[in-house]
Design a protein around this motif. Structure first.
Motif, mmCIF file in Angstrom:
data_model
loop_
_atom_site.group_PDB
_atom_site.id
_atom_site.type_symbol
_atom_site.label_atom_id
_atom_site.label_comp_id
_atom_site.label_asym_id
_atom_site.label_seq_id
_atom_site.Cartn_x
_atom_site.Cartn_y
_atom_site.Cartn_z
ATOM 1 N N VAL A 68 0.858 -1.184 0.000
ATOM 2 C CA VAL A 68 0.000 0.000 0.000
ATOM 3 C C VAL A 68 0.894 1.233 0.000
ATOM 4 O O VAL A 68 2.080 1.159 0.317
ATOM 5 N N LYS A 69 0.324 2.380 -0.347
ATOM 6 C CA LYS A 69 1.087 3.630 -0.369
ATOM 7 C C LYS A 69 1.039 4.285 1.003
ATOM 8 O O LYS A 69 -0.029 4.456 1.583
ATOM 9 N N LEU A 70 2.205 4.651 1.481
ATOM 10 C CA LEU A 70 2.330 5.400 2.725
ATOM 11 C C LEU A 70 2.375 6.875 2.361
ATOM 12 O O LEU A 70 3.337 7.345 1.770
ATOM 13 N N LYS A 71 1.313 7.595 2.682
ATOM 14 C CA LYS A 71 1.232 9.010 2.354
ATOM 15 C C LYS A 71 1.852 9.876 3.449
ATOM 16 O O LYS A 71 2.378 10.942 3.183
ATOM 17 N N LYS A 72 1.757 9.398 4.692
ATOM 18 C CA LYS A 72 2.262 10.180 5.819
ATOM 19 C C LYS A 72 2.512 9.245 6.988
ATOM 20 O O LYS A 72 1.741 8.316 7.209
ATOM 21 N N GLY A 73 3.585 9.490 7.720
ATOM 22 C CA GLY A 73 3.865 8.735 8.923
ATOM 23 C C GLY A 73 5.099 7.858 8.798
ATOM 24 O O GLY A 73 5.761 7.835 7.765
ATOM 25 N N GLU A 74 5.383 7.140 9.877
ATOM 26 C CA GLU A 74 6.558 6.277 9.945
ATOM 27 C C GLU A 74 6.160 4.886 10.405
ATOM 28 O O GLU A 74 5.331 4.733 11.299
ATOM 29 N N ILE A 75 6.794 3.873 9.780
ATOM 30 C CA ILE A 75 6.551 2.483 10.164
ATOM 31 C C ILE A 75 7.889 1.838 10.502
ATOM 32 O O ILE A 75 8.952 2.397 10.262
ATOM 33 N N ASP A 76 7.804 0.633 11.045
ATOM 34 C CA ASP A 76 8.993 -0.151 11.351
ATOM 35 C C ASP A 76 8.701 -1.595 10.958
ATOM 36 O O ASP A 76 7.562 -2.052 11.064
ATOM 37 N N TYR A 77 9.723 -2.277 10.482
ATOM 38 C CA TYR A 77 9.633 -3.713 10.212
ATOM 39 C C TYR A 77 10.356 -4.424 11.355
ATOM 40 O O TYR A 77 11.576 -4.562 11.323
ATOM 41 N N PRO A 78 9.627 -4.856 12.403
ATOM 42 C CA PRO A 78 10.278 -5.416 13.591
ATOM 43 C C PRO A 78 11.091 -6.682 13.336
ATOM 44 O O PRO A 78 12.023 -6.968 14.079
ATOM 45 N N ASN A 79 10.761 -7.440 12.287
ATOM 46 C CA ASN A 79 11.512 -8.666 11.989
ATOM 47 C C ASN A 79 12.515 -8.476 10.862
ATOM 48 O O ASN A 79 12.982 -9.442 10.274
ATOM 49 N N GLY A 80 12.830 -7.232 10.522
ATOM 50 C CA GLY A 80 13.775 -6.943 9.447
ATOM 51 C C GLY A 80 13.047 -6.544 8.172
ATOM 52 O O GLY A 80 11.846 -6.750 8.030
ATOM 53 N N ASP A 81 13.784 -5.941 7.257
ATOM 54 C CA ASP A 81 13.200 -5.473 6.004
ATOM 55 C C ASP A 81 12.586 -6.623 5.214
ATOM 56 O O ASP A 81 13.109 -7.737 5.214
ATOM 57 N N PRO A 82 11.480 -6.346 4.525
ATOM 58 C CA PRO A 82 10.832 -7.394 3.725
ATOM 59 C C PRO A 82 11.712 -7.805 2.553
ATOM 60 O O PRO A 82 12.556 -7.025 2.086
ATOM 61 N N LEU A 83 11.515 -9.025 2.067
ATOM 62 C CA LEU A 83 12.269 -9.524 0.923
ATOM 63 C C LEU A 83 11.626 -9.140 -0.402
ATOM 64 O O LEU A 83 12.286 -9.112 -1.426
ATOM 65 N N ALA A 84 10.338 -8.852 -0.388
ATOM 66 C CA ALA A 84 9.619 -8.476 -1.608
ATOM 67 C C ALA A 84 10.035 -7.073 -2.034
ATOM 68 O O ALA A 84 10.380 -6.227 -1.212
ATOM 69 N N TYR A 85 9.957 -6.833 -3.336
ATOM 70 C CA TYR A 85 10.243 -5.506 -3.859
ATOM 71 C C TYR A 85 9.113 -4.561 -3.471
ATOM 72 O O TYR A 85 7.938 -4.877 -3.626
ATOM 73 N N ILE A 86 9.480 -3.401 -2.957
ATOM 74 C CA ILE A 86 8.504 -2.343 -2.711
ATOM 75 C C ILE A 86 9.089 -1.052 -3.256
ATOM 76 O O ILE A 86 10.288 -0.799 -3.142
ATOM 77 N N GLY A 87 8.246 -0.252 -3.882
ATOM 78 C CA GLY A 87 8.679 1.006 -4.456
ATOM 79 C C GLY A 87 8.743 2.108 -3.418
ATOM 80 O O GLY A 87 8.395 1.932 -2.252
ATOM 81 N N GLU A 88 9.165 3.266 -3.877
ATOM 82 C CA GLU A 88 9.250 4.435 -3.010
ATOM 83 C C GLU A 88 7.860 4.756 -2.468
ATOM 84 O O GLU A 88 6.868 4.710 -3.190
ATOM 85 N N ASN A 89 7.786 5.051 -1.187
ATOM 86 C CA ASN A 89 6.540 5.376 -0.487
ATOM 87 C C ASN A 89 5.565 4.201 -0.424
ATOM 88 O O ASN A 89 4.369 4.406 -0.210
#
Length: 85
Positions: free
Chosen positions: A46-67
């Motif tokens: 999904v698109k993150l328009k505003k705010g901050e998230i964290d990946y507690p188990n480490g960065d995902p392996l799937a490709y994700i685009g900017e935002n």
């Protein structure tokens, strides 16, 4: 209390007891397509328009685009605004 998550003009609350943003969205009856819960496939992006998230188990392996984020394996670190197609 948790963080406020705004999705397509709907406000919901992420509860600290919820394991992921996807769990929060499902509990609020927000439709998100997904196939896993580990950040491998990327279908739930999904698109993150505003705010901050964290990946507690480490960065995902799937490709994700900017935002883009994967709600299956992230948690909010602030109030969020999301866009779901």
């Amino acid at each position: 209390m948790g963080h406020k998550v705004t999705v397509n003009n709907k406000e919901i609350i992420f509860l600290d007891s919820q394991k992921s943003l996807l769990e929060c969205l499902e509990a609020a009856k927000v439709e998100v397509h997904y196939h896993c819960r580990d950040g491998f496939c990327g279908v739930c992006r999904v698109k993150l328009k505003k705010g901050e998230i964290d990946y507690p188990n480490g960065d995902p392996l799937a490709y994700i685009g900017e935002n883009e984020i994967l709600p299956c394996c992230c948690v909010p670190r602030s109030d969020l605004s999301l866009e779901i197609d």
